[in-house]
Design a protein around this motif. Structure first.
Motif, PDB file in Angstrom:
ATOM      1  N   SER A  54       0.848  -1.178   0.000  1.00 20.19           N
ATOM      2  CA  SER A  54       0.000   0.000   0.000  1.00 20.19           C
ATOM      3  C   SER A  54       0.888   1.233   0.000  1.00 20.19           C
ATOM      4  CB  SER A  54      -0.915   0.008   1.236  1.00 20.19           C
ATOM      5  OG  SER A  54      -0.130   0.156   2.416  1.00 20.19           O
ATOM      6  N   GLN A  55       0.247   2.400  -0.057  1.00 15.39           N
ATOM      7  CA  GLN A  55       1.029   3.628  -0.055  1.00 15.39           C
ATOM      8  C   GLN A  55       1.816   3.789   1.245  1.00 15.39           C
ATOM      9  OE1 GLN A  55      -1.807   6.768  -0.493  1.00 15.39           O
ATOM     10  NE2 GLN A  55      -2.617   6.588   1.573  1.00 15.39           N
ATOM     11  N   GLY A  56       1.340   3.147   2.322  1.00 11.13           N
ATOM     12  CA  GLY A  56       2.079   3.214   3.580  1.00 11.13           C
ATOM     13  C   GLY A  56       3.451   2.567   3.484  1.00 11.13           C
ATOM     14  N   HIS A  57       3.565   1.471   2.709  1.00 12.21           N
ATOM     15  CA  HIS A  57       4.859   0.826   2.529  1.00 12.21           C
ATOM     16  C   HIS A  57       5.833   1.742   1.797  1.00 12.21           C
ATOM     17  CE1 HIS A  57       2.156  -2.642   3.202  1.00 12.21           C
ATOM     18  NE2 HIS A  57       3.214  -3.172   3.803  1.00 12.21           N
ATOM     19  N   GLY A  58       5.322   2.462   0.797  1.00  8.90           N
ATOM     20  CA  GLY A  58       6.178   3.415   0.110  1.00  8.90           C
ATOM     21  C   GLY A  58       6.633   4.527   1.032  1.00  8.90           C
ATOM     22  N   LEU A  59       5.711   4.993   1.889  1.00  5.52           N
ATOM     23  CA  LEU A  59       6.071   6.043   2.839  1.00  5.52           C
ATOM     24  C   LEU A  59       7.128   5.558   3.822  1.00  5.52           C
ATOM     25  CD1 LEU A  59       5.466   8.909   3.806  1.00  5.52           C
ATOM     26  CD2 LEU A  59       3.662   7.968   5.257  1.00  5.52           C
ATOM     27  N   ILE A  60       6.983   4.326   4.301  1.00  3.57           N
ATOM     28  CA  ILE A  60       7.979   3.767   5.225  1.00  3.57           C
ATOM     29  C   ILE A  60       9.338   3.658   4.541  1.00  3.57           C
ATOM     30  CG2 ILE A  60       8.635   1.674   6.475  1.00  3.57           C
ATOM     31  CD1 ILE A  60       5.653   1.252   7.068  1.00  3.57           C
ATOM     32  N   LEU A  61       9.352   3.195   3.294  1.00  4.44           N
ATOM     33  CA  LEU A  61      10.616   3.075   2.568  1.00  4.44           C
ATOM     34  C   LEU A  61      11.266   4.437   2.379  1.00  4.44           C
ATOM     35  CD1 LEU A  61      12.483   1.074   1.112  1.00  4.44           C
ATOM     36  CD2 LEU A  61      11.176   1.490  -0.980  1.00  4.44           C
ATOM     37  N   ALA A  62      10.461   5.460   2.087  1.00  2.00           N
ATOM     38  CA  ALA A  62      11.009   6.808   1.945  1.00  2.00           C
ATOM     39  C   ALA A  62      11.591   7.305   3.265  1.00  2.00           C
ATOM     40  CB  ALA A  62       9.921   7.762   1.443  1.00  2.00           C
ATOM     41  N   LEU A  63      10.915   7.000   4.382  1.00  2.00           N
ATOM     42  CA  LEU A  63      11.433   7.417   5.683  1.00  2.00           C
ATOM     43  C   LEU A  63      12.729   6.679   6.020  1.00  2.00           C
ATOM     44  CD1 LEU A  63       8.106   7.628   7.727  1.00  2.00           C
ATOM     45  CD2 LEU A  63       9.492   9.519   6.836  1.00  2.00           C
ATOM     46  N   VAL A  64      12.810   5.394   5.652  1.00  2.00           N
ATOM     47  CA  VAL A  64      14.056   4.642   5.863  1.00  2.00           C
ATOM     48  C   VAL A  64      15.190   5.280   5.067  1.00  2.00           C
ATOM     49  CG1 VAL A  64      15.203   2.439   5.430  1.00  2.00           C
ATOM     50  CG2 VAL A  64      12.920   2.471   6.434  1.00  2.00           C
ATOM     51  N   GLY A  65      14.907   5.646   3.813  1.00  2.00           N
ATOM     52  CA  GLY A  65      15.922   6.308   3.003  1.00  2.00           C
ATOM     53  C   GLY A  65      16.361   7.631   3.602  1.00  2.00           C
ATOM     54  N   ALA A  66      15.391   8.403   4.107  1.00  2.00           N
ATOM     55  CA  ALA A  66      15.741   9.673   4.752  1.00  2.00           C
ATOM     56  C   ALA A  66      16.596   9.445   5.994  1.00  2.00           C
ATOM     57  CB  ALA A  66      14.474  10.438   5.105  1.00  2.00           C
ATOM     58  N   ALA A  67      16.291   8.372   6.741  1.00  2.14           N
ATOM     59  CA  ALA A  67      17.096   8.049   7.923  1.00  2.14           C
ATOM     60  C   ALA A  67      18.519   7.659   7.527  1.00  2.14           C
ATOM     61  CB  ALA A  67      16.435   6.915   8.706  1.00  2.14           C
ATOM     62  N   ILE A  68      18.656   6.874   6.458  1.00  3.48           N
ATOM     63  CA  ILE A  68      19.996   6.516   5.975  1.00  3.48           C
ATOM     64  C   ILE A  68      20.766   7.769   5.575  1.00  3.48           C
ATOM     65  CG2 ILE A  68      21.256   5.317   4.138  1.00  3.48           C
ATOM     66  CD1 ILE A  68      18.998   3.259   4.081  1.00  3.48           C
ATOM     67  N   LEU A  69      20.116   8.649   4.814  1.00  3.15           N
ATOM     68  CA  LEU A  69      20.758   9.884   4.375  1.00  3.15           C
ATOM     69  C   LEU A  69      21.208  10.726   5.563  1.00  3.15           C
ATOM     70  CD1 LEU A  69      19.426  12.071   1.477  1.00  3.15           C
ATOM     71  CD2 LEU A  69      20.290  13.124   3.538  1.00  3.15           C
ATOM     72  N   GLY A  70      20.271  10.967   6.499  1.00  3.02           N
ATOM     73  CA  GLY A  70      20.617  11.772   7.673  1.00  3.02           C
ATOM     74  C   GLY A  70      21.667  11.112   8.546  1.00  3.02           C
ATOM     75  N   GLY A  71      21.619   9.771   8.666  1.00  2.00           N
ATOM     76  CA  GLY A  71      22.592   9.065   9.488  1.00  2.00           C
ATOM     77  C   GLY A  71      23.998   9.201   8.964  1.00  2.00           C
ATOM     78  N   PHE A  72      24.186   9.074   7.651  1.00  2.72           N
ATOM     79  CA  PHE A  72      25.526   9.198   7.085  1.00  2.72           C
ATOM     80  C   PHE A  72      26.045  10.633   7.178  1.00  2.72           C
ATOM     81  CE2 PHE A  72      24.860   4.992   5.312  1.00  2.72           C
ATOM     82  CZ  PHE A  72      26.148   4.473   5.299  1.00  2.72           C
ATOM     83  N   ILE A  73      25.144  11.612   7.015  1.00  2.83           N
ATOM     84  CA  ILE A  73      25.567  13.004   7.184  1.00  2.83           C
ATOM     85  C   ILE A  73      26.019  13.244   8.615  1.00  2.83           C
ATOM     86  CG2 ILE A  73      24.748  15.380   7.231  1.00  2.83           C
ATOM     87  CD1 ILE A  73      23.014  14.768   4.838  1.00  2.83           C
ATOM     88  N   LEU A  74      25.263  12.709   9.594  1.00  2.00           N
ATOM     89  CA  LEU A  74      25.622  12.886  10.999  1.00  2.00           C
ATOM     90  C   LEU A  74      26.955  12.196  11.325  1.00  2.00           C
ATOM     91  CD1 LEU A  74      24.879  13.895  13.814  1.00  2.00           C
ATOM     92  CD2 LEU A  74      23.608  11.772  14.164  1.00  2.00           C
ATOM     93  N   LEU A  75      27.128  10.969  10.841  1.00  2.00           N
ATOM     94  CA  LEU A  75      28.387  10.254  11.093  1.00  2.00           C
ATOM     95  C   LEU A  75      29.565  10.987  10.477  1.00  2.00           C
ATOM     96  CD1 LEU A  75      27.261   6.555  10.494  1.00  2.00           C
ATOM     97  CD2 LEU A  75      27.849   7.621  12.695  1.00  2.00           C
ATOM     98  N   LYS A  76      29.363  11.588   9.333  1.00  2.00           N
ATOM     99  CA  LYS A  76      30.444  12.352   8.712  1.00  2.00           C
ATOM    100  C   LYS A  76      30.786  13.578   9.532  1.00  2.00           C
ATOM    101  CE  LYS A  76      32.356  15.366   5.704  1.00  2.00           C
ATOM    102  NZ  LYS A  76      32.488  16.832   5.912  1.00  2.00           N
ATOM    103  N   ARG A  77      29.783  14.258  10.044  1.00  2.00           N
ATOM    104  CA  ARG A  77      30.038  15.461  10.843  1.00  2.00           C
ATOM    105  C   ARG A  77      30.711  15.121  12.168  1.00  2.00           C
ATOM    106  NH1 ARG A  77      25.495  19.588  11.728  1.00  2.00           N
ATOM    107  NH2 ARG A  77      27.365  20.716  12.371  1.00  2.00           N
TER     108      ARG A  77
END
Length: 403
Positions: A54-77
């Motif tokens: 459902s659209q909820g699965h797509g939303l969850i996947l997008a949030l996981v991607g955003a978490a990955i993106l933010g996590g790597f930026i934080l680890l780099k900083r």
């Protein structure tokens, strides 16, 4: 010979370890994409035919991607990972976020709106388009004359963008669909944008692209955003709609895309070999021009940001919030007009989402053209600004790897 080629490869075990580790995020992304293609998706709107998605699965996947993106930026900083590893991780986060957004858009029911839900009548479109287009042309002339008198190319680009917005109402009726002026505007835009970008940033861009990591990051981001754009706009789909052909169909049809009509190649395959999923692709010259311009500009912005990260690390500087925000803003901006109404439906309901649909998604709305023009100017302007900043005293355009 570049500095990278002159360095003995055996004397940098840390750099070799970084390159080896950076392959892992790409491997994970490819594996995840392959697994997702194995999920049965026979209909974009029938939950029983999409394997329970459902659209909820797509939303969850997008949030996981955003978490990955933010996590790597934080680890780099926090200096826990090298800039190269951070960049590959950010690329994976962007790709996963885009994939989730595509799933969300494809699995969401298409909103249906009547003319009564329009925020104002369509008769307003013509004066809005003409006034905004004329305003952009006049402002471009005045700003170019007062601020950049030695760079008339900025004025000409602004005038062309003003013509883009007002063109549908300068040529009345269906004559605008095939008028030579419309084709001249669309075909001239990438030439003028390319000239402006190359004239003002060419030397720095060449230096940036000599860095293999920055080059790969820019290409990766550009490709991901191009696929995202054609997917959410319906030109690439693995989710058949009602009436999807039951056999392989290849056809060339005229279709209006950005101002004028273009011959559009449409390919529909009900059962793609090996993957066993439906496939639809539509390609036209106008689509290639628009998507190509946006993805190239976004990719070049991403490459400059990646190079800045690596040079900054090599110089021992501290990464501020501006650089991280630029990565997120550059790579996630832009191309998601078709998602606006569906996200609004989820957040606020159909009644409140209707005005957003008519303003930004309706192809007849001048704000739709303004969205494309604004995106082009935003990405070209941010690229020129970044390069101008790099030319300031104390900034480096070195192409030596940072780690």
């Amino acid at each position: 010979m570049s500095p990278e080629e002159r360095q003995p490869q055996g004397k940098h075990p840390r750099g070799q370890t970084s390159r080896t580790g950076s392959v892992r995020p790409l491997t994970i992304l490819l594996a995840a994409s392959f697994l997702l293609t194995q999920i049965p998706v026979a209909s974009a709107h029938d939950p029983t035919a999409t394997g329970g998605l459902s659209q909820g699965h797509g939303l969850i996947l997008a949030l996981v991607g955003a978490a990955i993106l933010g996590g790597f930026i934080l680890l780099k900083r926090l200096d826990r990972i090298t800039p190269t590893t951070a960049l590959y991780g950010v690329l994976v986060g962007i790709a996963v976020t885009a994939l989730g957004a595509v799933f969300f858009e494809a699995l969401s029911p298409d909103p249906t709106y009547t003319a009564s839900s329009m925020p104002f009548p369509r008769s307003w479109y013509q004066p809005l388009a003409l006034l905004s287009g004329l305003g952009i042309m006049v402002a471009s002339f005045l700003i170019g004359w007062l601020r950049w008198p030695s760079r008339p190319r900025y004025t000409f680009l602004g005038i062309l963008m003003g013509l883009w917005i007002s063109y549908p109402y300068l040529i009345p009726g269906h004559a605008s669909d095939t008028h030579p002026l419309g084709y001249a505007i669309v075909l001239g835009t990438p030439i003028l944008v390319g000239y402006v970008v190359w004239k003002d940033t060419g030397s720095i861009i060449r230096a940036v692209l000599r860095d293999p990591v920055a080059r790969r990051f820019g290409i990766g981001v550009g490709v991901v955003l191009a696929l995202f754009f054609v997917s959410v706009t319906g030109y690439l789909s693995f989710f058949p709609e009602e009436g999807f052909p039951s056999e392989v169909t290849v056809d060339v049809l005229p279709a209006i895309y950005q101002l004028v009509s273009w011959p559009t190649l449409e390919i529909a395959i009900p059962d793609l070999p090996v993957l066993h999923i439906p496939f639809f692709l539509a390609v036209s010259p106008g689509q290639v021009i628009i998507v190509g311009m946006l993805s190239v500009l976004i990719g070049l912005n991403a490459a400059v940001i990646a190079r800045h990260w690596r040079v900054e690390e090599r110089a021992g500087l501290t990464q501020g919030t501006t650089g991280s925000a630029a990565v997120v803003g550059t790579c996630t901006c832009g191309c998601c007009g078709p998602l606006v109404a569906k996200i609004a439906v989820l957040a606020a309901g159909p009644a409140l989402a209707a005005p957003l649909y008519w303003l930004f998604v309706d192809s007849a709305s001048p704000l739709s053209a303004l969205f494309i023009v604004g995106s082009l100017l935003l990405f070209a302007g941010s690229l020129i600004y970044s390069v101008e900043a790099a030319r300031q005293p104390g900034q480096s355009a070195s192409i030596v790897p940072a780690d």
